[in-house]
Scaffold this active site. Structure first.
Site, mmCIF file in Angstrom:
data_model
loop_
_atom_site.group_PDB
_atom_site.id
_atom_site.type_symbol
_atom_site.label_atom_id
_atom_site.label_comp_id
_atom_site.label_asym_id
_atom_site.label_seq_id
_atom_site.Cartn_x
_atom_site.Cartn_y
_atom_site.Cartn_z
ATOM 1 N N HIS A 81 1.451 18.675 70.076
ATOM 2 C CA HIS A 81 2.663 19.233 70.660
ATOM 3 C C HIS A 81 3.206 18.320 71.746
ATOM 4 O O HIS A 81 2.489 17.908 72.642
ATOM 5 C CB HIS A 81 2.394 20.612 71.256
ATOM 6 C CG HIS A 81 3.636 21.229 71.825
ATOM 7 N ND1 HIS A 81 4.553 21.898 71.046
ATOM 8 C CD2 HIS A 81 4.144 21.226 73.078
ATOM 9 C CE1 HIS A 81 5.561 22.299 71.798
ATOM 10 N NE2 HIS A 81 5.347 21.899 73.036
ATOM 11 N N ASP A 160 7.028 35.774 74.375
ATOM 12 C CA ASP A 160 7.489 34.501 74.936
ATOM 13 C C ASP A 160 8.942 34.250 74.582
ATOM 14 O O ASP A 160 9.708 33.712 75.396
ATOM 15 C CB ASP A 160 6.635 33.335 74.438
ATOM 16 C CG ASP A 160 7.265 32.006 74.839
ATOM 17 O OD1 ASP A 160 7.281 31.716 76.048
ATOM 18 O OD2 ASP A 160 7.789 31.289 73.968
ATOM 19 N N ARG A 167 14.228 33.165 81.203
ATOM 20 C CA ARG A 167 13.969 32.094 82.174
ATOM 21 C C ARG A 167 15.112 31.093 82.186
ATOM 22 O O ARG A 167 15.480 30.559 83.230
ATOM 23 C CB ARG A 167 12.652 31.396 81.845
ATOM 24 C CG ARG A 167 11.434 32.240 82.204
ATOM 25 C CD ARG A 167 10.177 31.679 81.569
ATOM 26 N NE ARG A 167 9.953 30.290 81.954
ATOM 27 C CZ ARG A 167 9.362 29.377 81.187
ATOM 28 N NH1 ARG A 167 8.906 29.710 79.989
ATOM 29 N NH2 ARG A 167 9.203 28.157 81.615
ATOM 30 N N SER A 182 3.897 29.567 78.095
ATOM 31 C CA SER A 182 4.890 29.669 77.040
ATOM 32 C C SER A 182 4.518 28.775 75.852
ATOM 33 O O SER A 182 4.435 29.220 74.698
ATOM 34 C CB SER A 182 6.256 29.274 77.607
ATOM 35 O OG SER A 182 7.199 29.067 76.589
ATOM 36 N N LYS A 186 2.300 30.027 71.850
ATOM 37 C CA LYS A 186 2.701 29.759 70.476
ATOM 38 C C LYS A 186 1.631 28.936 69.753
ATOM 39 O O LYS A 186 1.392 29.102 68.556
ATOM 40 C CB LYS A 186 4.054 29.042 70.470
ATOM 41 C CG LYS A 186 5.179 29.999 70.898
ATOM 42 C CD LYS A 186 6.488 29.296 71.225
ATOM 43 C CE LYS A 186 6.482 28.750 72.625
ATOM 44 N NZ LYS A 186 7.820 28.391 73.147
#
Ligand code: URA
Ligand code: CA
Length: 441
Positions: A81, A160, A167, A182, A186
């Site tokens: 990621h 989220d 946010r 957050s 996931k």
């Protein structure tokens, strides 16, 4: 416990209990909870912070508000990621290379928003390519091909999804515990057993400084470790676009050129560094050096490019693009961008450089904006290079003269020239291992 009590506790700077945190996650999922209460709690967290225990508990609680996948892929399911950058096409290079070395890369990827591109958008520029596949199908492809890249399903961490949207409009994105929970909610829900993080650092990244990047990397590694995942994080430079091309089809083309062995440079370097962490965590090599050698063999033998072609075919796309990139969408017009001054390229406002691509139509400002897969640009200069007034520093590929003018302006404004040459920092700035320790590569 009422949400108002939890808000008051955090307002006073207290650590929230496990019970309070699961209440918060459940409230975030419940459409009956008013936005203003969630927003107030988010702001209290932004201002008072959360410790490592609270952050890890919030992450898991958010993950559990939706589906939790337990992928069976015939090996260690490994994910990578990136916190988001410009010209960052590492996924399209490392996923097939790692697969060619025996890895099982299951990647759930987002669409681009703001100035950074999304892998799903890039892949969808390949004719026919499907990023929405049923679960059994993407697990089968991961098992049989070794890599599969799909869009994130709406059922992963729905709490989220709502909190992130709130946010965005309440000034509470820039909180390390909120960003870490957050992203990791996931990832935990996606079920990868090993996760390699690419925490981008610099003018084009969420984290602008090395200190903040290290804090975010440590927070995410800690969350994963507490939840039984094998973790590793690299801090990499994002103070100029990573690849030379920015834009969806243009980045796919660059990834294919890298996998064909025709293009080297920082994009390949960072892809190899991240890919070797993936092989290490997958247990397919003992050292990072050995892992990198395996990846280079896969690259040079052409197995990486064959894997990409296999994945494209499995996902319904036209794999002939791997031999003939002319089959990718092409913009109708080109426009050279000429330097206005001479000097050494000292800095690049990379967020503005990303914005230039978005202006052309390569990215979105709002979630439902439609992108143009063909447009973007190619850069010819990197930090530390000499620039002469009047020479071509970039080339725009566009479908609209007016937009091209705006993008040209943005791109030129992003450049800072100076009279002295600078030496850019290394591309990989640091590594955080499973125990949160900084170690060299
Ligand atoms: N990406 C996410 O998914 N969440 C954040 O908070 C920031 C970046
Ligand atoms: Ca991304």
């Amino acid at each position: 416990m009422a949400l108002i009590d939890i808000i008051n506790h955090k307002k006073l700077g207290l650590a929230l209990s496990a019970g309070e945190i699961s209440e918060f996650a459940a409230a975030a999922k419940d459409p009956g909870t008013p936005d203003y209460q969630l927003a107030a709690l988010l702001m209290a967290i932004r201002l008072k912070g959360m410790d490592a225990r609270e952050t890890a508990e919030l992450t898991l609680a958010m993950a559990h508000t939706g589906d939790m996948l337990t992928p069976s892929v015939g090996g260690v399911a490994v994910d990578k990621h990136s916190t988001g950058g410009v010209g960052d096409t590492t996924t399209l290079i490392l996923a097939p290379l790692v697969a060619a070395c025996g890895g099982k890369v299951l990647k759930m990827s987002g669409r681009g928003l703001g100035h950074t591109g999304g892998t799903v958008d890039k892949l969808e520029s390949i004719p026919g390519f499907q990023t929405e596949l049923p679960e059994e199908e993407f697990l089968r492809i991961t098992r049989e091909v070794g890599c599969c890249v799909v869009g994130q399903t709406g059922e992963l961490a729905p709490a989220d999804k709502r909190l992130y949207a709130l946010r965005d409009v309440t000034g509470t994105v820039d909180s390390i515990p909120l960003i870490a929970s957050s992203i990791m909610s996931k990832k935990l829900a996606g079920g990868a057993q090993a996760i390699v993080l690419d925490v981008k650092c610099g003018s084009g990244a969420l984290m602008k400084t090395r200190e903040d990047s290290l804090l975010l990397a440590r927070a995410m590694v800690d969350i994963g470790r507490r939840n039984g995942r094998r973790m590793s994080a690299l801090i990499t430079r994002m103070d100029e676009p990573l690849g030379s091309r920015v834009g969806n089809a243009l980045e796919v083309r660059e990834a294919i050129e890298v996998l064909s062995g025709r293009v080297k440079g920082p994009l390949l370097q960072v892809a190899l560094a991240l890919g070797s962490q993936m092989l290490l965590l997958s247990g397919l090599s003992d050292t990072a050096e050995q892992a990198e050698e395996m990846l280079v063999v896969a690259l040079e033998s052409g197995q990486g490019l064959s894997k990409l072609a296999e994945m494209i075919t499995a996902q319904g796309g036209d794999a002939r693009v791997c031999r003939d990139t002319g089959r990718l969408p092409r913009a109708r017009h080109e426009r050279p961008v000429l330097a206005r001054d001479s000097g050494w390229l000292r800095a690049m406002d990379t967020e503005l450089a990303g914005e230039a691509a978005r202006l052309l139509g390569a990215g979105r400002k709002r979630k439902d904006d439609v992108i143009d897969p063909a447009v973007g640009y190619m850069t010819f200069r990197r930090l530390g290079d000499r620039v002469e007034a009047g020479e071509e520093v970039a080339r725009l590929f566009h479908n609209d003269e007016k937009l091209a003018e705006q993008a040209e302006e943005a791109l030129l404004n992003a450049l800072t020239l100076s009279s002295g040459q600078i030496i850019p920092a290394p591309w990989v700035l640091a590594r955080i291992d499973q125990d949160g320790k900084e170690s060299s590569l």
